[in-house]
Design an enzyme around this catalytic site. Structure first.
Site, PDB file in Angstrom:
ATOM      1  N   TRP A 176       0.718  -0.418   0.000  1.00 49.80           N
ATOM      2  CA  TRP A 176       0.302  -0.235   0.079  1.00 49.80           C
ATOM      3  C   TRP A 176       0.837   0.651   0.101  1.00 49.80           C
ATOM      4  O   TRP A 176       0.842   2.291  -0.639  1.00 49.80           O
ATOM      5  CB  TRP A 176      -0.971  -0.369   0.994  1.00 49.80           C
ATOM      6  CG  TRP A 176      -2.351   1.082   1.261  1.00 49.80           C
ATOM      7  CD1 TRP A 176      -2.687   2.292   2.253  1.00 49.80           C
ATOM      8  CD2 TRP A 176      -2.995   1.391  -0.291  1.00 49.80           C
ATOM      9  NE1 TRP A 176      -3.963   2.183   1.887  1.00 49.80           N
ATOM     10  CE2 TRP A 176      -3.822   2.225   0.116  1.00 49.80           C
ATOM     11  CE3 TRP A 176      -2.694   1.227  -1.257  1.00 49.80           C
ATOM     12  CZ2 TRP A 176      -4.610   3.017  -0.161  1.00 49.80           C
ATOM     13  CZ3 TRP A 176      -3.538   1.659  -1.840  1.00 49.80           C
ATOM     14  CH2 TRP A 176      -5.089   3.197  -1.586  1.00 49.80           C
ATOM     15  N   GLY A 209     -11.861   3.602   1.844  1.00 48.00           N
ATOM     16  CA  GLY A 209     -12.590   3.280   0.806  1.00 48.00           C
ATOM     17  C   GLY A 209     -11.432   2.192   0.126  1.00 48.00           C
ATOM     18  O   GLY A 209     -10.965   1.625   0.286  1.00 48.00           O
ATOM     19  N   SER A 247      -9.786   0.341  -2.703  1.00 52.13           N
ATOM     20  CA  SER A 247      -8.557   0.243  -3.233  1.00 52.13           C
ATOM     21  C   SER A 247      -7.231  -0.875  -2.758  1.00 52.13           C
ATOM     22  O   SER A 247      -6.806  -0.387  -2.038  1.00 52.13           O
ATOM     23  CB  SER A 247      -7.843   1.889  -2.355  1.00 52.13           C
ATOM     24  OG  SER A 247      -7.684   1.506  -0.743  1.00 52.13           O
ATOM     25  N   ALA A 269      -4.103  -2.411  -3.854  1.00 48.69           N
ATOM     26  CA  ALA A 269      -2.992  -1.178  -4.085  1.00 48.69           C
ATOM     27  C   ALA A 269      -2.611  -2.020  -5.113  1.00 48.69           C
ATOM     28  O   ALA A 269      -2.393  -1.001  -5.908  1.00 48.69           O
ATOM     29  CB  ALA A 269      -1.459  -1.996  -2.688  1.00 48.69           C
ATOM     30  N   LYS A 298     -13.667  -4.976   8.203  1.00 48.29           N
ATOM     31  CA  LYS A 298     -14.048  -5.291   6.440  1.00 48.29           C
ATOM     32  C   LYS A 298     -13.205  -6.427   6.812  1.00 48.29           C
ATOM     33  O   LYS A 298     -13.586  -6.898   6.459  1.00 48.29           O
ATOM     34  CB  LYS A 298     -14.875  -4.430   5.673  1.00 48.29           C
ATOM     35  CG  LYS A 298     -13.619  -3.011   4.984  1.00 48.29           C
ATOM     36  CD  LYS A 298     -12.100  -4.634   4.623  1.00 48.29           C
ATOM     37  CE  LYS A 298     -11.293  -3.486   4.240  1.00 48.29           C
ATOM     38  NZ  LYS A 298     -10.127  -4.370   3.802  1.00 48.29           N
ATOM     39  N   ASP A 347     -15.774  -0.757   0.175  1.00 47.01           N
ATOM     40  CA  ASP A 347     -14.621  -1.690   1.018  1.00 47.01           C
ATOM     41  C   ASP A 347     -15.128  -2.857   1.583  1.00 47.01           C
ATOM     42  O   ASP A 347     -14.332  -4.090   0.970  1.00 47.01           O
ATOM     43  CB  ASP A 347     -13.658  -0.876   2.156  1.00 47.01           C
ATOM     44  CG  ASP A 347     -12.428  -1.370   1.849  1.00 47.01           C
ATOM     45  OD1 ASP A 347     -12.042  -2.193   0.716  1.00 47.01           O
ATOM     46  OD2 ASP A 347     -12.035  -0.833   2.510  1.00 47.01           O
ATOM     47  N   ARG A 371      -5.949 -10.208   0.663  1.00 51.34           N
ATOM     48  CA  ARG A 371      -4.962 -10.650   1.798  1.00 51.34           C
ATOM     49  C   ARG A 371      -6.155 -11.592   2.574  1.00 51.34           C
ATOM     50  O   ARG A 371      -6.490 -12.147   2.787  1.00 51.34           O
ATOM     51  CB  ARG A 371      -3.910 -10.588   1.596  1.00 51.34           C
ATOM     52  CG  ARG A 371      -2.775  -9.873   1.678  1.00 51.34           C
ATOM     53  CD  ARG A 371      -2.663  -8.806   0.434  1.00 51.34           C
ATOM     54  NE  ARG A 371      -2.937  -7.273   1.307  1.00 51.34           N
ATOM     55  CZ  ARG A 371      -2.299  -6.636   1.904  1.00 51.34           C
ATOM     56  NH1 ARG A 371      -0.817  -6.472   1.872  1.00 51.34           N
ATOM     57  NH2 ARG A 371      -2.696  -5.832   2.365  1.00 51.34           N
ATOM     58  N   ASN A 372      -6.849 -10.759   3.093  1.00 49.95           N
ATOM     59  CA  ASN A 372      -7.833 -11.575   4.363  1.00 49.95           C
ATOM     60  C   ASN A 372      -8.819 -12.484   3.653  1.00 49.95           C
ATOM     61  O   ASN A 372      -8.882 -13.017   4.599  1.00 49.95           O
ATOM     62  CB  ASN A 372      -9.060 -10.462   4.741  1.00 49.95           C
ATOM     63  CG  ASN A 372      -7.121  -9.549   5.257  1.00 49.95           C
ATOM     64  OD1 ASN A 372      -7.571 -10.055   6.913  1.00 49.95           O
ATOM     65  ND2 ASN A 372      -7.308  -8.036   5.081  1.00 49.95           N
ATOM     66  N   VAL A 388       1.043  -8.625   5.161  1.00 46.28           N
ATOM     67  CA  VAL A 388       0.162  -8.249   6.026  1.00 46.28           C
ATOM     68  C   VAL A 388      -1.343  -8.449   5.829  1.00 46.28           C
ATOM     69  O   VAL A 388      -2.022  -8.074   4.939  1.00 46.28           O
ATOM     70  CB  VAL A 388      -0.148  -7.135   6.514  1.00 46.28           C
ATOM     71  CG1 VAL A 388      -0.131  -6.088   6.207  1.00 46.28           C
ATOM     72  CG2 VAL A 388      -0.851  -7.029   8.261  1.00 46.28           C
TER      73      VAL A 388
HETATM   74  N1  LIG Z   1      -2.565  -3.509   0.068  1.00 47.42           N
HETATM   75  C1  LIG Z   1      -3.565  -2.453  -0.058  1.00 47.42           C
HETATM   76  O1  LIG Z   1      -4.338  -3.383  -0.647  1.00 47.42           O
HETATM   77  C2  LIG Z   1      -3.798  -1.872   0.906  1.00 47.42           C
HETATM   78  C3  LIG Z   1      -3.586  -2.323   2.474  1.00 47.42           C
HETATM   79  N2  LIG Z   1      -4.181  -1.375   3.034  1.00 47.42           N
HETATM   80  C4  LIG Z   1      -3.679  -1.532   4.473  1.00 47.42           C
HETATM   81  O2  LIG Z   1      -2.717  -0.137   4.724  1.00 47.42           O
HETATM   82  C5  LIG Z   1      -1.378  -1.499   5.728  1.00 47.42           C
HETATM   83  C6  LIG Z   1      -0.169  -1.808   5.404  1.00 47.42           C
HETATM   84  O3  LIG Z   1      -0.925  -2.933   4.436  1.00 47.42           O
HETATM   85  P1  LIG Z   1       0.097  -3.315   2.717  1.00 47.42           P
HETATM   86  O4  LIG Z   1       1.257  -1.614   2.560  1.00 47.42           O
HETATM   87  O5  LIG Z   1      -0.630  -3.783   2.089  1.00 47.42           O
HETATM   88  O6  LIG Z   1       1.156  -4.648   3.957  1.00 47.42           O
HETATM   89  P2  LIG Z   1       2.358  -5.337   3.736  1.00 47.42           P
HETATM   90  O7  LIG Z   1       2.188  -6.760   4.491  1.00 47.42           O
HETATM   91  O8  LIG Z   1       2.674  -4.706   1.973  1.00 47.42           O
HETATM   92  O9  LIG Z   1       3.940  -4.065   4.078  1.00 47.42           O
HETATM   93  C7  LIG Z   1       3.959  -3.871   5.314  1.00 47.42           C
HETATM   94  C8  LIG Z   1       4.777  -2.960   5.614  1.00 47.42           C
HETATM   95  O10 LIG Z   1       4.676  -2.246   6.522  1.00 47.42           O
HETATM   96  C9  LIG Z   1       6.084  -2.383   6.791  1.00 47.42           C
HETATM   97  N3  LIG Z   1       6.841  -2.914   8.253  1.00 47.42           N
HETATM   98  C10 LIG Z   1       6.460  -4.054   9.564  1.00 47.42           C
HETATM   99  N4  LIG Z   1       6.505  -3.643  10.259  1.00 47.42           N
HETATM  100  C11 LIG Z   1       6.873  -2.003  10.747  1.00 47.42           C
HETATM  101  C12 LIG Z   1       7.420  -1.408  11.492  1.00 47.42           C
HETATM  102  N5  LIG Z   1       7.126  -1.909  12.835  1.00 47.42           N
HETATM  103  N6  LIG Z   1       7.844  -0.635  11.006  1.00 47.42           N
HETATM  104  C13 LIG Z   1       8.428  -0.100  10.439  1.00 47.42           C
HETATM  105  N7  LIG Z   1       7.326  -0.311   8.798  1.00 47.42           N
HETATM  106  C14 LIG Z   1       6.992  -1.895   9.294  1.00 47.42           C
HETATM  107  C15 LIG Z   1       6.933  -4.147   6.193  1.00 47.42           C
HETATM  108  O11 LIG Z   1       8.205  -3.688   5.699  1.00 47.42           O
HETATM  109  C16 LIG Z   1       6.462  -3.808   4.902  1.00 47.42           C
HETATM  110  O12 LIG Z   1       7.049  -2.625   4.178  1.00 47.42           O
HETATM  111  C17 LIG Z   1      -2.492  -2.452   6.881  1.00 47.42           C
HETATM  112  O13 LIG Z   1      -2.876  -1.829   7.322  1.00 47.42           O
HETATM  113  C18 LIG Z   1      -3.720  -2.491   5.575  1.00 47.42           C
HETATM  114  O14 LIG Z   1      -4.760  -2.820   5.903  1.00 47.42           O
HETATM  115  C19 LIG Z   1      -5.141  -0.228   2.965  1.00 47.42           C
HETATM  116  C20 LIG Z   1      -5.958  -0.230   1.593  1.00 47.42           C
HETATM  117  C21 LIG Z   1      -5.295  -1.480   0.646  1.00 47.42           C
HETATM  118  O1  LIG Z   2      -7.934  -2.964   2.407  1.00 42.80           O
HETATM  119  C1  LIG Z   2      -7.881  -3.173   1.042  1.00 42.80           C
HETATM  120  C2  LIG Z   2      -8.202  -3.054   0.094  1.00 42.80           C
HETATM  121  O2  LIG Z   2      -9.111  -1.962   0.314  1.00 42.80           O
HETATM  122  C3  LIG Z   2      -7.066  -3.952   1.095  1.00 42.80           C
HETATM  123  O3  LIG Z   2      -7.539  -5.370   1.760  1.00 42.80           O
HETATM  124  P1  LIG Z   2      -6.589  -7.208   2.118  1.00 42.80           P
HETATM  125  O4  LIG Z   2      -5.606  -6.157   3.025  1.00 42.80           O
HETATM  126  O5  LIG Z   2      -7.271  -7.758   2.403  1.00 42.80           O
HETATM  127  O6  LIG Z   2      -5.775  -7.070   0.595  1.00 42.80           O
END
Ligand SMILES: NC(=O)C1=CN([C@@H]2O[C@H](COP(=O)(O)OP(=O)(O)OC[C@H]3O[C@@H](n4cnc5c(N)ncnc54)[C@H](O)[C@@H]3O)[C@@H](O)[C@H]2O)C=CC1
Ligand SMILES: O=C(CO)COP(=O)(O)O
Length: 298
Positions: free
Chosen positions: A14, A110, A112, A114, A164, A217, A228-229, A252
């Site tokens: 993200w 919302g 989205s 990534a 969600k 969402d 992922r969920n 995650v």
């Molecule tokens: N991937 C998606 O489509 C979306 C993700 N999100 C939310 O964004 C957040 C991050 O998700 P992603 O980037 O997709 O996960 P990811 O698993 O791809 O990446 C997580 C990132 O956080 C970093 N990280 C982990 N522990 C850390 C720490 N202690 N200090 C600093 N950095 C740390 C990791 O190195 C990694 O780069 C989650 O809460 C997710 O629900 C929200 C909307 C969309």
């Molecule tokens: O929040 C998200 C899309 O809006 C991403 O969902 P996941 O973390 O389940 O992949």
């Protein structure tokens, strides 16, 4: 602090997608714990000295990260994570407000994925803040392919984004058990009602649940293998252990820890949340077939 400088903190899926999006109109820095080969990658101190920050690290790591690395120097911050802290049951806005004044904070919500944002595909997001200036200031950084809306319902957005994910696990289980479209959509619809019941207990607004942050969402995440969920749910239905599933995922899945947070919050506040309860029980070892029976008779 360089005027109008922007940085993303966290270079997971993200964080990288948001960095791509925000780099369309201006220079946008990015940082993470390990150095990455990404344009405008900087060290943490350089990122923290920017005027505008977008923080995209997993919900369970936020408190420790703020404690160890963050110093408030007047930055304006958008929180991009979705989850509830399992150890305390705190919503992310509550954690951030322990470190940063609420008028400097906004929260993205919302539908989205990534994987689609990083391809420049169109989407709509909500920037939630108690301070509309935060929306006005961040809105101009977003590219034309992202439409942004404003809401002041921070708690509503936080609850929708977190809940969600738990419902997406439930929907993945339903799909993995081959229960059919009727069952999945019944689950999603009742999930929306459950999420609204839970949210209204904490003061969330009804309109948030039928908009992008809520239904938007939820429909996205609970109906696609891009989530992922949802994939965690598929794995559970196929009798994989949680450890195996998370290892395979390598990213995650916030719904897992959030299920534990919701379980303690609904016990404490006596809120009726049958679907989240069953997800929690399945994560704790209950057979999904028994959960289905219990959900149908409850
Ligand atoms: N991937 C998606 O489509 C979306 C993700 N999100 C939310 O964004 C957040 C991050 O998700 P992603 O980037 O997709 O996960 P990811 O698993 O791809 O990446 C997580 C990132 O956080 C970093 N990280 C982990 N522990 C850390 C720490 N202690 N200090 C600093 N950095 C740390 C990791 O190195 C990694 O780069 C989650 O809460 C997710 O629900 C929200 C909307 C969309
Ligand atoms: O929040 C998200 C899309 O809006 C991403 O969902 P996941 O973390 O389940 O992949």
């Amino acid at each position: 602090m360089e005027k109008n400088s922007v940085a993303v903190i966290g270079a997971g899926k993200w964080g990288q997608a948001l960095h791509f999006a925000l780099s369309q109109k201006q220079k946008c820095y990015i940082t993470s714990r390990t150095k990455r080969d990404i344009n405008n990658f900087v060290d943490l101190n350089t990122a923290l000295s920017c005027q505008y920050l977008i923080i995209a690290i997993p919900a369970q790591q936020i408190r420790q990260w703020l404690d160890e690395h963050f110093e408030f120097k007047g930055q304006k911050i958008l929180v991009a994570s979705k989850g509830i802290e399992a150890s305390t049951g705190k919503f992310l806005n509550e954690i951030y407000e322990e470190f940063i004044p609420s008028e400097n904070l906004g929260f993205i919500s919302g539908p989205s994925f990534a994987a689609e944002v990083i391809k420049g595909l169109p989407c709509a997001l909500v920037l939630n803040s108690l301070n509309k200036e935060i929306f006005n200031e961040f809105e101009k950084f977003f590219p034309d392919f992202i439409k942004t809306y404003y809401s002041d319902d921070v708690i509503g957005a936080e609850i929708c984004g977190a809940y969600k994910n738990v419902l997406a696990i439930a929907s993945g289980i339903c799909e993995g058990m081959n229960l059919g479209n009727n069952a999945r959509v019944s689950l999603i619809s009742r999930g929306l009602v459950e999420m609204q019941r839970f949210g209204s207990h904490f003061g969330a607004k009804m309109e948030t649940f039928i908009g992008l942050s809520g239904a938007g969402d939820l429909f996205l995440t609970a109906s696609s293998e891009l989530s992922r969920n949802f994939r965690v749910g598929l794995g559970l239905a196929n009798n994989k252990t949680l450890d195996e599933i998370l290892k395979e995922l390598g990213e995650v899945a916030e719904g897992v820890k959030t299920s534990y947070a919701i379980n303690s919050l609904n016990k404490k506040h006596k809120i009726y949340t049958p679907i989240a309860n069953e997800v929690y029980s399945i994560l704790e070892g209950k057979n999904p077939k028994d959960s289905l029976k219990d959900l149908l008779k409850d």
